[in-house]
Design a protein around this motif. Structure first.
Motif, PDB file in Angstrom:
ATOM      1  N   ASP A  91      -3.938  -8.466 -14.522  1.00 14.01           N
ATOM      2  CA  ASP A  91      -3.572  -7.249 -13.815  1.00 14.01           C
ATOM      3  C   ASP A  91      -4.286  -6.108 -14.533  1.00 14.01           C
ATOM      4  O   ASP A  91      -4.065  -5.887 -15.719  1.00 14.01           O
ATOM      5  N   LEU A  92      -5.167  -5.417 -13.812  1.00 11.95           N
ATOM      6  CA  LEU A  92      -5.951  -4.340 -14.426  1.00 11.95           C
ATOM      7  C   LEU A  92      -5.648  -2.998 -13.788  1.00 11.95           C
ATOM      8  O   LEU A  92      -5.650  -2.876 -12.564  1.00 11.95           O
ATOM      9  N   ALA A  93      -5.398  -2.016 -14.629  1.00 15.86           N
ATOM     10  CA  ALA A  93      -5.285  -0.626 -14.164  1.00 15.86           C
ATOM     11  C   ALA A  93      -6.670  -0.029 -14.366  1.00 15.86           C
ATOM     12  O   ALA A  93      -7.205  -0.033 -15.472  1.00 15.86           O
TER      13      ALA A  93
ATOM     14  N   LYS B 284     -10.480   6.873  -7.724  1.00 15.66           N
ATOM     15  CA  LYS B 284      -9.150   6.398  -7.324  1.00 15.66           C
ATOM     16  C   LYS B 284      -8.554   5.536  -8.421  1.00 15.66           C
ATOM     17  O   LYS B 284      -9.238   4.692  -8.999  1.00 15.66           O
ATOM     18  N   LYS B 285      -7.253   5.724  -8.670  1.00 16.05           N
ATOM     19  CA  LYS B 285      -6.537   4.882  -9.623  1.00 16.05           C
ATOM     20  C   LYS B 285      -6.013   3.666  -8.864  1.00 16.05           C
ATOM     21  O   LYS B 285      -5.305   3.810  -7.865  1.00 16.05           O
ATOM     22  N   LEU B 286      -6.397   2.495  -9.344  1.00 13.09           N
ATOM     23  CA  LEU B 286      -6.050   1.243  -8.673  1.00 13.09           C
ATOM     24  C   LEU B 286      -5.452   0.233  -9.644  1.00 13.09           C
ATOM     25  O   LEU B 286      -5.673   0.306 -10.853  1.00 13.09           O
ATOM     26  N   ILE B 287      -4.735  -0.706  -9.066  1.00 11.82           N
ATOM     27  CA  ILE B 287      -4.304  -1.902  -9.783  1.00 11.82           C
ATOM     28  C   ILE B 287      -5.008  -3.065  -9.082  1.00 11.82           C
ATOM     29  O   ILE B 287      -4.900  -3.218  -7.865  1.00 11.82           O
ATOM     30  N   ALA B 288      -5.741  -3.866  -9.831  1.00 14.02           N
ATOM     31  CA  ALA B 288      -6.442  -5.020  -9.274  1.00 14.02           C
ATOM     32  C   ALA B 288      -5.948  -6.272  -9.987  1.00 14.02           C
ATOM     33  O   ALA B 288      -5.753  -6.264 -11.206  1.00 14.02           O
ATOM     34  N   ILE B 289      -5.745  -7.322  -9.225  1.00 18.34           N
ATOM     35  CA  ILE B 289      -5.251  -8.578  -9.788  1.00 18.34           C
ATOM     36  C   ILE B 289      -6.277  -9.678  -9.519  1.00 18.34           C
ATOM     37  O   ILE B 289      -6.776  -9.815  -8.398  1.00 18.34           O
ATOM     38  N   PHE B 290      -6.568 -10.437 -10.582  1.00 16.09           N
ATOM     39  CA  PHE B 290      -7.526 -11.537 -10.508  1.00 16.09           C
ATOM     40  C   PHE B 290      -6.900 -12.798 -11.085  1.00 16.09           C
ATOM     41  O   PHE B 290      -6.134 -12.731 -12.046  1.00 16.09           O
ATOM     42  N   GLU B 291      -7.270 -13.952 -10.516  1.00 15.26           N
ATOM     43  CA  GLU B 291      -6.866 -15.233 -11.098  1.00 15.26           C
ATOM     44  C   GLU B 291      -7.735 -15.505 -12.317  1.00 15.26           C
ATOM     45  O   GLU B 291      -8.788 -14.889 -12.490  1.00 15.26           O
TER      46      GLU B 291
ATOM     47  N   GLU C 266      -5.640  -9.269  -5.222  1.00 12.80           N
ATOM     48  CA  GLU C 266      -5.253  -8.104  -4.432  1.00 12.80           C
ATOM     49  C   GLU C 266      -5.521  -6.817  -5.200  1.00 12.80           C
ATOM     50  O   GLU C 266      -5.715  -6.841  -6.409  1.00 12.80           O
ATOM     51  N   GLU C 267      -5.483  -5.737  -4.430  1.00 16.86           N
ATOM     52  CA  GLU C 267      -5.684  -4.410  -4.997  1.00 16.86           C
ATOM     53  C   GLU C 267      -4.631  -3.505  -4.382  1.00 16.86           C
ATOM     54  O   GLU C 267      -4.266  -3.675  -3.216  1.00 16.86           O
ATOM     55  N   SER C 268      -4.115  -2.568  -5.184  1.00 13.05           N
ATOM     56  CA  SER C 268      -3.165  -1.601  -4.656  1.00 13.05           C
ATOM     57  C   SER C 268      -3.377  -0.271  -5.362  1.00 13.05           C
ATOM     58  O   SER C 268      -3.994  -0.210  -6.426  1.00 13.05           O
ATOM     59  N   ALA C 269      -2.862   0.797  -4.765  1.00 12.64           N
ATOM     60  CA  ALA C 269      -2.947   2.121  -5.380  1.00 12.64           C
ATOM     61  C   ALA C 269      -2.048   2.128  -6.613  1.00 12.64           C
ATOM     62  O   ALA C 269      -0.967   1.538  -6.611  1.00 12.64           O
ATOM     63  N   ASP C 270      -2.492   2.784  -7.659  1.00 10.98           N
ATOM     64  CA  ASP C 270      -1.711   2.905  -8.887  1.00 10.98           C
ATOM     65  C   ASP C 270      -1.000   4.255  -8.848  1.00 10.98           C
ATOM     66  O   ASP C 270      -1.626   5.298  -8.955  1.00 10.98           O
ATOM     67  N   ASP C 271       0.316   4.215  -8.683  1.00 11.20           N
ATOM     68  CA  ASP C 271       1.103   5.445  -8.580  1.00 11.20           C
ATOM     69  C   ASP C 271       1.526   5.991  -9.931  1.00 11.20           C
ATOM     70  O   ASP C 271       2.139   7.043 -10.015  1.00 11.20           O
ATOM     71  N   GLU C 272       1.234   5.261 -11.008  1.00  8.14           N
ATOM     72  CA  GLU C 272       1.605   5.720 -12.350  1.00  8.14           C
ATOM     73  C   GLU C 272       0.788   6.956 -12.720  1.00  8.14           C
ATOM     74  O   GLU C 272      -0.384   7.040 -12.369  1.00  8.14           O
ATOM     75  N   PRO C 273       1.403   7.888 -13.436  1.00 11.10           N
ATOM     76  CA  PRO C 273       0.637   9.092 -13.831  1.00 11.10           C
ATOM     77  C   PRO C 273      -0.453   8.774 -14.838  1.00 11.10           C
ATOM     78  O   PRO C 273      -0.433   7.829 -15.528  1.00 11.10           O
TER      79      PRO C 273
END
Length: 127
Positions: free
Chosen positions: A98-100, A106-113, A120-127
């Motif tokens: 899991d990478l921030a 854009k701040k993203l969270i990306a997940i790799f096996e 998957e990728e999602s928006a990173d809502d963390e400040p």
């Protein structure tokens, strides 16, 4: 109050770690305990059932500790991205990363096996 079996499992997994905090939760009707530990300067979160069986381990790692396949896949999918944090998440036989990151502003969270496959990728809502 954290059951003794949970703390023993965490200590066995990470003998040099210092317990920082713990919380209890319920998922799908099953209780679990999350124990946050400090390993040198990094955090890890160990999730156990009340009997002390480890369900998952989520630990902070450096980009250099990623498997080559994952590092290569990230560089290909997100060229010149700024990596803000990397976590290795082990749940049973499965390991994901899991990478921030910040990519194209854009701040993203990306997940790799572990084999480098993008999950998957999602928006990173963390400040």
């Amino acid at each position: 109050q954290v059951p003794k079996a949970v703390m023993e499992a965490v200590k066995k997994k990470f003998p040099d770690a210092t317990a920082e905090s713990a919380s209890k939760g319920v998922e799908d009707g099953q209780p679990f305990f999350d124990v946050q530990v400090k390993l040198k300067a990094r955090n890890a979160w160990v999730t156990c059932d009340p009997q002390g069986h480890i369900l998952s381990v989520d630990r902070e790692i450096s980009f250099q500790e990623l498997p080559k396949a994952v590092a290569g896949a990230i560089s290909k999918k997100y060229p010149k991205a700024a990596i803000r944090g990397v976590n290795e998440i082990v749940e049973g036989p499965e390991t994901v990363y899991d990478l921030a990151l910040t990519f194209n502003g854009k701040k993203l969270i990306a997940i790799f096996e572990a084999n480098g496959k993008f999950v998957e990728e999602s928006a990173d809502d963390e400040p």
